[in-house]
Motif scaffolding. Structure first.
Motif, PDB file in Angstrom:
ATOM      1  N   THR B   5      54.148  27.280  32.872  1.00 38.71           N
ATOM      2  CA  THR B   5      55.331  28.084  33.190  1.00 38.71           C
ATOM      3  C   THR B   5      55.288  29.466  32.564  1.00 38.71           C
ATOM      4  O   THR B   5      56.031  30.361  32.988  1.00 38.71           O
ATOM      5  CB  THR B   5      56.601  27.361  32.700  1.00 38.71           C
ATOM      6  OG1 THR B   5      56.513  27.174  31.281  1.00 38.71           O
ATOM      7  CG2 THR B   5      56.747  26.001  33.375  1.00 38.71           C
ATOM      8  N   MET B  43      61.770  29.860  27.547  1.00 36.84           N
ATOM      9  CA  MET B  43      62.659  28.709  27.697  1.00 36.84           C
ATOM     10  C   MET B  43      63.269  28.668  29.096  1.00 36.84           C
ATOM     11  O   MET B  43      63.620  27.598  29.598  1.00 36.84           O
ATOM     12  CB  MET B  43      63.754  28.743  26.632  1.00 36.84           C
ATOM     13  CG  MET B  43      63.241  28.485  25.205  1.00 36.84           C
ATOM     14  SD  MET B  43      62.202  27.002  25.021  1.00 36.84           S
ATOM     15  CE  MET B  43      63.440  25.710  25.107  1.00 36.84           C
ATOM     16  N   ALA B  44      63.372  29.837  29.744  1.00 39.21           N
ATOM     17  CA  ALA B  44      63.889  29.877  31.121  1.00 39.21           C
ATOM     18  C   ALA B  44      62.956  29.144  32.080  1.00 39.21           C
ATOM     19  O   ALA B  44      63.378  28.670  33.137  1.00 39.21           O
ATOM     20  CB  ALA B  44      64.063  31.326  31.570  1.00 39.21           C
ATOM     21  N   LYS B  46      61.802  26.348  31.469  1.00 43.64           N
ATOM     22  CA  LYS B  46      62.102  24.935  31.218  1.00 43.64           C
ATOM     23  C   LYS B  46      60.845  24.094  30.946  1.00 43.64           C
ATOM     24  O   LYS B  46      60.595  23.083  31.606  1.00 43.64           O
ATOM     25  CB  LYS B  46      62.900  24.332  32.377  1.00 43.64           C
ATOM     26  CG  LYS B  46      64.225  25.040  32.652  1.00 43.64           C
ATOM     27  CD  LYS B  46      65.052  24.243  33.641  1.00 43.64           C
ATOM     28  CE  LYS B  46      66.338  24.931  34.063  1.00 43.64           C
ATOM     29  NZ  LYS B  46      67.046  25.687  33.065  1.00 43.64           N
ATOM     30  N   ASP B  48      58.357  21.388  29.298  1.00 40.02           N
ATOM     31  CA  ASP B  48      58.494  20.073  28.654  1.00 40.02           C
ATOM     32  C   ASP B  48      57.667  20.004  27.382  1.00 40.02           C
ATOM     33  O   ASP B  48      57.839  19.086  26.577  1.00 40.02           O
ATOM     34  CB  ASP B  48      57.977  18.963  29.591  1.00 40.02           C
ATOM     35  CG  ASP B  48      58.633  19.003  30.940  1.00 40.02           C
ATOM     36  OD1 ASP B  48      59.869  19.114  30.990  1.00 40.02           O
ATOM     37  OD2 ASP B  48      57.910  18.927  31.966  1.00 40.02           O
ATOM     38  N   ASP B 135      63.643  25.732  20.603  1.00 41.75           N
ATOM     39  CA  ASP B 135      64.230  24.448  20.238  1.00 41.75           C
ATOM     40  C   ASP B 135      63.195  23.608  19.482  1.00 41.75           C
ATOM     41  O   ASP B 135      62.131  23.314  20.019  1.00 41.75           O
ATOM     42  CB  ASP B 135      64.643  23.734  21.540  1.00 41.75           C
ATOM     43  CG  ASP B 135      65.275  22.378  21.278  1.00 41.75           C
ATOM     44  OD1 ASP B 135      65.280  21.923  20.115  1.00 41.75           O
ATOM     45  OD2 ASP B 135      65.747  21.778  22.254  1.00 41.75           O
ATOM     46  N   LEU B 138      61.486  20.722  21.236  1.00 41.77           N
ATOM     47  CA  LEU B 138      60.479  20.911  22.288  1.00 41.77           C
ATOM     48  C   LEU B 138      59.123  20.514  21.708  1.00 41.77           C
ATOM     49  O   LEU B 138      58.642  21.142  20.765  1.00 41.77           O
ATOM     50  CB  LEU B 138      60.448  22.375  22.737  1.00 41.77           C
ATOM     51  CG  LEU B 138      59.345  22.745  23.751  1.00 41.77           C
ATOM     52  CD1 LEU B 138      59.572  22.031  25.088  1.00 41.77           C
ATOM     53  CD2 LEU B 138      59.294  24.260  23.970  1.00 41.77           C
ATOM     54  N   ARG B 177      55.798  20.531  32.973  1.00 40.11           N
ATOM     55  CA  ARG B 177      55.872  21.984  32.775  1.00 40.11           C
ATOM     56  C   ARG B 177      55.450  22.328  31.342  1.00 40.11           C
ATOM     57  O   ARG B 177      55.981  21.773  30.375  1.00 40.11           O
ATOM     58  CB  ARG B 177      57.296  22.482  33.050  1.00 40.11           C
ATOM     59  CG  ARG B 177      57.744  22.155  34.471  1.00 40.11           C
ATOM     60  CD  ARG B 177      59.233  22.412  34.681  1.00 40.11           C
ATOM     61  NE  ARG B 177      59.553  23.831  34.635  1.00 40.11           N
ATOM     62  CZ  ARG B 177      59.350  24.674  35.628  1.00 40.11           C
ATOM     63  NH1 ARG B 177      58.805  24.253  36.768  1.00 40.11           N
ATOM     64  NH2 ARG B 177      59.685  25.938  35.517  1.00 40.11           N
TER      65      ARG B 177
END
Lengths: 102, 274
Positions: B5, B43-44, B46, B48, B135, B138, B177
């Motif tokens: 991503t 982070m946009a 998303k 994993d 985060d 994550l 992702r």
């Protein structure tokens, strides 16, 4: 100047590396060093000039032993040598003719 | 099959946390905002999982046994390891299965990384994660490259490792992702007479090479001129790996400033992978 003093550490540099590494990573070593630096350094069987450089916070002297600069940097912060003092000691070694701006 | 991503590159320095006020407040705020913008951007997407390409600064590894490359295969990572770093101790989640997959596939691909099931990450990983506001839940896989003690792996080898990682991530079924954060550089000297004399010419030229998309020229410049830009600049091996993982995607700098009072050329960038 080059990025590194030694492309493969000498035994002298390795000894310095070992002291500065253990001092800041082994439990109770920093306390032992700050309590009695001479007794702590005697554990390593260092040549006198290396032990003196560490004990006297001689930043330039430690640098010139070939010690890994990251270990030197961490040591300077870890034993609270004033930042300006560390920087000035190192800067005095700079030969501007050696400074390569690429 | 996992989708990458985002691939990001960012400098790190403990000075950001230990002596942030060595620079004017407005400049500090500008730099911290650039890291936060990077964090918001990735982070946009998303993700994993997050691959952290970084280096150990002689905390987990010492000269008794120093790996050229090391892949983390732990369930979690404590950080920071430095007793002197001004950062709150925290636990970062690890993706053990993903790390193990990358390790085994690297060996199959004839790379020979070491692995670690217990590392306490240092400022090289923690600082950019913290400033980006990532985060801590994550899950990450740290991939560490020796940039701090010669002899070190070559720039090209690090590029090739990144190329392998990009393909292996794309082939992985365990997550959907994945983001990559490559952290280190650009010009800086640690505990040398040049400390605090950022080589801005190197940084600008290096970033221009990255943006040109000419991989061979970038690797050649990194190899031939890194010695002019400081021992800390050796960390651009992580940028080489990111370039390999990007597999030809365009690079753009999002922030650069030579910050002599933080001793570092602060550079942030991303590859247009999505």
């Amino acid at each position: 100047m080059a990025n590194w003093q030694e492309m493969m550490p000498s035994t002298r540099a390795y000894l310095m590396d070992k002291v500065l590494y253990e001092l800041h990573h082994k439990p109770d070593h920093l306390e032992a060093y700050t309590t009695d630096a001479d007794a702590y350094l005697a554990r390593f069987g260092l040549p006198d000039d290396l032990a003196t450089a560490i004990r006297s916070n001689d930043v330039a002297g430690m640098y010139l032993t070939g010690v890994n600069p990251y270990l030197l940097r961490a040591h300077c912060i870890g034993v609270k040598i004033p930042e300006a003092e560390s920087l000035a000691a190192l800067r005095r070694l700079l030969d501007h003719e050696d400074y390569n701006d690429g | 099959m996992a989708e990458i991503t985002g691939i990001y590159t960012a400098s790190h320095t403990p000075v950001m946390l230990n002596f942030p006020d060595n620079i004017p407040a407005a400049l500090k705020d500008e730099i911290f905002a650039a890291y936060k913008a990077m964090g918001d951007d990735f982070m946009a997407g998303k993700p994993d999982a997050l691959i952290v390409l970084s280096n150990d600064h002689l905390h987990n590894f010492f000269l008794d046994n120093f790996p050229a490359y090391c892949i983390g295969c732990a369930e979690s990572y404590e950080s920071p390891i430095e007793h002197w770093l001004h950062a709150k101790r925290r636990t970062i989640a690890g993706d053990q299965a993903f790390g193990s997959y990358l390790l085994q596939n690297a060996l199959e691909a004839e790379f020979d990384p070491s692995f670690s099931m217990e590392m306490v990450l240092d400022h090289g990983s923690l600082t950019p994660l913290e400033l980006a506001g990532v985060d801590p839940d994550l899950p990450i896989v740290p991939v560490l490259i020796n940039c701090v003690q010669p002899p070190m792996p070559t720039m090209r080898r690090s590029y090739n490792l990144g190329k392998f990682l990009g393909q292996a991530i794309a082939d992985y079924d365990g997550v959907e992702r994945v983001a990559i954060l490559a952290t280190g550089g650009i010009s800086h000297d640690i505990a040398t007479p040049r400390m605090g004399m950022v080589n801005e010419v190197f940084d600008e030229t290096f970033l221009s090479h990255m943006e040109s998309g000419d991989v061979d020229a970038t690797i050649r410049y990194a190899t031939d001129f890194v010695h002019t830009a400081g021992n800390g600049c050796e960390e651009i091996r992580m940028w080489m790996a990111a370039m390999g993982a990007a597999n030809g995607a365009a690079f753009e700098r999002t922030y650069y400033k030579a910050v002599n009072d933080w001793y570092t050329g602060i550079g942030i960038g991303r590859f247009r992978v999505s």
